[in-house]
Design a protein around this motif. Structure first.
Motif, PDB file in Angstrom:
ATOM      1  N   SER A  48       0.948  -1.024   0.048  1.00 48.49           N
ATOM      2  CA  SER A  48       0.071  -0.198  -0.030  1.00 48.49           C
ATOM      3  C   SER A  48       0.879   1.256   0.142  1.00 48.49           C
ATOM      4  N   LEU A  49       2.017   1.069   0.590  1.00 43.91           N
ATOM      5  CA  LEU A  49       3.002   2.197   0.564  1.00 43.91           C
ATOM      6  C   LEU A  49       3.784   2.289  -0.853  1.00 43.91           C
ATOM      7  N   GLY A  50       3.554   1.505  -1.644  1.00 45.12           N
ATOM      8  CA  GLY A  50       4.453   1.604  -2.962  1.00 45.12           C
ATOM      9  C   GLY A  50       5.680   0.709  -3.076  1.00 45.12           C
ATOM     10  N   ILE A  51       5.754  -0.252  -2.101  1.00 44.81           N
ATOM     11  CA  ILE A  51       6.894  -0.868  -2.239  1.00 44.81           C
ATOM     12  C   ILE A  51       6.793  -2.123  -2.793  1.00 44.81           C
ATOM     13  N   ARG A  52       7.972  -2.456  -3.587  1.00 43.87           N
ATOM     14  CA  ARG A  52       7.854  -3.679  -4.640  1.00 43.87           C
ATOM     15  C   ARG A  52       8.585  -4.865  -4.277  1.00 43.87           C
ATOM     16  N   PRO A  53       8.449  -6.029  -4.719  1.00 45.84           N
ATOM     17  CA  PRO A  53       9.191  -7.145  -4.145  1.00 45.84           C
ATOM     18  C   PRO A  53      10.600  -7.008  -4.081  1.00 45.84           C
ATOM     19  N   ASP A  54      11.148  -6.299  -4.912  1.00 46.36           N
ATOM     20  CA  ASP A  54      12.598  -6.102  -5.282  1.00 46.36           C
ATOM     21  C   ASP A  54      13.239  -4.834  -4.884  1.00 46.36           C
ATOM     22  N   ASP A  55      12.423  -4.098  -4.120  1.00 43.63           N
ATOM     23  CA  ASP A  55      13.138  -2.831  -3.457  1.00 43.63           C
ATOM     24  C   ASP A  55      13.661  -3.418  -2.245  1.00 43.63           C
ATOM     25  N   HIS A  56      14.864  -2.469  -1.829  1.00 48.17           N
ATOM     26  CA  HIS A  56      15.700  -2.633  -0.884  1.00 48.17           C
ATOM     27  C   HIS A  56      15.193  -1.917   0.375  1.00 48.17           C
ATOM     28  N   ILE A  57      15.082  -2.426   1.671  1.00 47.06           N
ATOM     29  CA  ILE A  57      14.340  -1.769   2.792  1.00 47.06           C
ATOM     30  C   ILE A  57      15.443  -1.828   3.870  1.00 47.06           C
ATOM     31  N   ALA A  58      16.239  -0.748   4.348  1.00 44.24           N
ATOM     32  CA  ALA A  58      16.855  -0.602   5.335  1.00 44.24           C
ATOM     33  C   ALA A  58      16.040  -0.710   6.804  1.00 44.24           C
ATOM     34  N   ILE A  59      16.653  -1.628   7.567  1.00 47.12           N
ATOM     35  CA  ILE A  59      15.875  -1.946   8.875  1.00 47.12           C
ATOM     36  C   ILE A  59      16.968  -1.448  10.022  1.00 47.12           C
ATOM     37  N   VAL A  60      16.696  -0.473  10.790  1.00 43.89           N
ATOM     38  CA  VAL A  60      17.194  -0.232  12.407  1.00 43.89           C
ATOM     39  C   VAL A  60      16.296  -0.316  13.335  1.00 43.89           C
ATOM     40  N   HIS A  61      16.893  -1.221  13.986  1.00 47.27           N
ATOM     41  CA  HIS A  61      15.856  -1.822  15.215  1.00 47.27           C
ATOM     42  C   HIS A  61      16.851  -2.496  16.050  1.00 47.27           C
ATOM     43  N   HIS A  62      16.843  -2.270  17.539  1.00 42.19           N
ATOM     44  CA  HIS A  62      17.314  -3.162  18.481  1.00 42.19           C
ATOM     45  C   HIS A  62      16.759  -4.585  18.365  1.00 42.19           C
ATOM     46  N   ASP A  63      17.761  -5.373  18.738  1.00 40.79           N
ATOM     47  CA  ASP A  63      17.295  -6.869  19.017  1.00 40.79           C
ATOM     48  C   ASP A  63      16.301  -6.997  20.020  1.00 40.79           C
ATOM     49  N   GLY A  64      15.573  -8.325  19.705  1.00 41.30           N
ATOM     50  CA  GLY A  64      14.346  -8.526  20.526  1.00 41.30           C
ATOM     51  C   GLY A  64      13.515  -9.204  19.592  1.00 41.30           C
ATOM     52  N   PRO A  65      12.185  -9.381  20.297  1.00 41.84           N
ATOM     53  CA  PRO A  65      11.233 -10.269  19.521  1.00 41.84           C
ATOM     54  C   PRO A  65      10.741  -9.367  18.340  1.00 41.84           C
ATOM     55  N   HIS A  66      10.538  -8.262  18.607  1.00 38.76           N
ATOM     56  CA  HIS A  66       9.905  -7.210  17.399  1.00 38.76           C
ATOM     57  C   HIS A  66      11.182  -7.166  16.069  1.00 38.76           C
ATOM     58  N   MET A  67      12.446  -7.168  16.412  1.00 33.78           N
ATOM     59  CA  MET A  67      13.249  -7.513  15.166  1.00 33.78           C
ATOM     60  C   MET A  67      13.180  -8.680  14.390  1.00 33.78           C
ATOM     61  N   ALA A  68      12.983  -9.639  15.276  1.00 36.03           N
ATOM     62  CA  ALA A  68      12.816 -11.040  14.641  1.00 36.03           C
ATOM     63  C   ALA A  68      11.690 -11.096  13.863  1.00 36.03           C
ATOM     64  N   ALA A  69      10.486 -10.690  14.337  1.00 28.03           N
ATOM     65  CA  ALA A  69       9.293 -10.654  13.367  1.00 28.03           C
ATOM     66  C   ALA A  69       9.381  -9.547  12.412  1.00 28.03           C
ATOM     67  N   LEU A  70      10.034  -8.678  12.579  1.00 30.69           N
ATOM     68  CA  LEU A  70      10.090  -7.615  11.355  1.00 30.69           C
ATOM     69  C   LEU A  70      10.969  -8.050  10.530  1.00 30.69           C
ATOM     70  N   PHE A  71      12.269  -8.723  10.704  1.00 24.02           N
ATOM     71  CA  PHE A  71      13.049  -9.106   9.498  1.00 24.02           C
ATOM     72  C   PHE A  71      12.154 -10.234   8.957  1.00 24.02           C
ATOM     73  N   LEU A  72      11.503 -11.186   9.371  1.00 21.77           N
ATOM     74  CA  LEU A  72      10.710 -11.985   8.678  1.00 21.77           C
ATOM     75  C   LEU A  72       9.534 -11.522   7.940  1.00 21.77           C
ATOM     76  N   ALA A  73       8.861 -10.467   8.551  1.00 16.47           N
ATOM     77  CA  ALA A  73       7.869  -9.831   7.529  1.00 16.47           C
ATOM     78  C   ALA A  73       8.430  -9.015   6.332  1.00 16.47           C
TER      79      ALA A  73
END
Length: 510
Positions: A48-73
């Motif tokens: 919905s935000l216009g991000i395609r399957p081949d776009d590169h998305i930088a993630i900056v998040h401290h370790d923990g359960p949300h980072m684990a789920a965030l990476f998977l998602a």
């Protein structure tokens, strides 16, 4: 799971929907069904935000359960590029520019220079907001504005899409971009789960960073692939480790040797917790583990330590010592554990057992090549084999021994010294807790041997004591000409000791 999944979403969410999959202190567990929902909702939000399957998305998040789920998602809907939250402004600018990030997904309450860098580069910022219901790993994404027009339509089979983008360590040159596909990651997770005999009854305590291949694949994806669960307490802290161990009821954990050493330093204060543990095994990877350290950990927990050999370009695991009753050989990194592993000479010929050369690999978990770097790819691949840059040999039983990095080898006036060999000898000294051997520039010899040493608490030893100890066990040209005693050995962001440039980092040379 017998079949290798086709993508991260399938790997993460298959199995018993009601089973707990992500756990964390003072939070309710996330189930497999909950994780599947989280992934699907995140992918819809990205589209919905216009991000395609081949776009590169930088993630900056401290370790923990949300980072684990965030990476998977995120990796299920685009190419995830996790970055170390501790990076400085210049580092964020380099990495986000290099991967051509389409968006920055960042922890909502994190005050990071990554935000300013994204604004400067015109990169959209998307905040990760934890769910108020307290479920481990549950979150929503909030963006001020879309990246582009909404993306519609089913992307179909994504197994060969890039799911993860990481950089090499860059200790000798500009870091290289390593793209890893869903197929690469799923193959590696399968290899690790099979090697360790993981099942839905296993739970891993994740203490490795989740911006590093070891944590992402060696601990997270391998556990999920086997139908097991993960306990994500947060960034590694030796002071909190045994508390986490007591709470989590895990059957294993994986770490680098420096972490194992730090944990061991706290074990005496936590004897009751150690005695109550029922670990099936402990795993070590990403750097060489001294045999003495391995034996001490095995005695501590009463379970085997499984040393493995991995690198980013192989989606982590390449070789591993097997579980008992098969033989483990301390000092080796075990048998080929997924990809084909061989040793090659300078001319591209594969060498027979016991002959030393460069370790090479090929298989479904190995990257097809670096991004935007044809020169590096030309030198990295020979006859379909990826050249790891590591020196080693395979014995008659198929066990692989690493003797050093090609670029770490110390060239002392034509005499070649493998730093690991000196490390292993110094670690045998009763006063030595940690050591790293490295090259010291020398006006006449080109390079000399030096070592940085951390002494055990309450122990004492002089430079002459240690030099004498080494000289009784190794040839004279391998004895360090300089030994410095330090309270801490400089490490990279993932806890690995980086020999190249160590003399400069320690202030021995300018």
């Amino acid at each position: 799971m017998n079949r290798v999944p086709r993508n991260i979403r399938e790997l993460a969410s298959s199995g018993n929907p009601a089973a707990d999959v992500i756990l964390a202190p003072e939070q309710s567990p996330m189930t497999r069904a909950g994780l599947a929902t989280q992934i699907d909702e995140t992918v819809r939000k990205l589209r919905s935000l216009g991000i395609r399957p081949d776009d590169h998305i930088a993630i900056v998040h401290h370790d923990g359960p949300h980072m684990a789920a965030l990476f998977l998602a995120i990796s299920s809907g685009a190419a995830a590029a996790p970055l170390n939250p501790a990076y400085k402004r210049e580092e964020f600018e380099f990495y986000m520019t290099d991967i051509e990030a389409k968006a920055l997904v960042i922890q909502a309450d994190l005050d990071s220079p990554a935000r300013e860098v994204a604004k400067q580069l015109g990169i959209a910022v998307i905040n990760v907001v934890p769910s108020p219901d307290g479920i481990a790993g549950k979150f929503s994404l909030e963006a001020d504005q879309p990246v582009g027009p909404a993306v519609t339509g089913d992307s179909g089979d994504i197994s060969d899409n890039v799911a993860l983008v990481l950089h090499t360590s860059g200790t000798t040159s500009r870091p290289k971009i390593v793209p890893l596909t869903h197929r690469n990651l799923a193959a590696s997770a399968n290899n690790i789960a099979r090697t360790l005999g993981l099942s839905d009854g296993d739970r891993s305590l994740i203490i490795m960073p989740l911006f590093h291949i070891h944590g992402l694949v060696g601990a997270l994806l391998s556990s999920l692939h086997a139908g097991g669960s993960v306990y994500c307490a947060g960034s590694f802290n030796a002071l909190k480790f045994f508390g986490w161990l007591a709470e989590s009821k895990v059957s294993w954990y994986s770490a680098v040797p420096t972490m194992h050493q730090a944990i061991l330093g706290r074990a005496e204060r936590n004897k009751d917790i150690v005695a109550a543990q029922k670990l099936r095994f402990v795993r070590s990877s990403s750097a060489s583990m001294p045999p003495a350290l391995m034996q001490t950990i095995e005695k501590l927990y009463g379970c085997p330590v499984i040393e493995a050999y991995g690198m980013t370009e192989a989606s982590h695991q390449m070789a591993s010592n097997p579980l008992p009753p098969a033989s483990r050989k301390p000092g080796t990194v075990g048998l080929a554990a997924g990809p084909d592993v061989a040793v090659m000479d300078d001319s591209g010929q594969l060498l027979p057992p016991t002959k030393e050369g460069e370790i090479v690999i090929r298989g479904a978990n190995v990257t097809k090549g670096y991004a935007k770097n044809p020169g590096a790819n030309e030198s990295a691949f020979t006859n379909g084999w990826f050249r790891t840059g590591d020196l080693g040999y395979i014995d008659e039983e198929g066990y692989l021994t690493i003797s050093g990095r090609l670029k770490e080898i110390i060239n002392r006036g034509g005499e070649k010294i493998a730093p690991r060999e000196v490390d292993d000898v110094l670690m045998e000294h009763p006063a030595v807790a940690q050591v790293v051997t490295f090259a010291l520039p020398h006006e006449k010899l080109g390079e000399a041997v030096a070592a940085a040493v951390i002494l055990k608490e309450g122990a004492s030893a002089s430079e002459n004591d240690l030099r004498g100890f080494v000289s009784g066990r190794l040839a004279g040209f391998k004895v360090p000409s300089k030994i410095v005693f330090v309270p801490e050995i400089p490490k990279g962001p993932t806890g690995k000791m980086q020999r190249i440039g160590m003399a400069k980092r320690l202030g021995i040379v300018e």
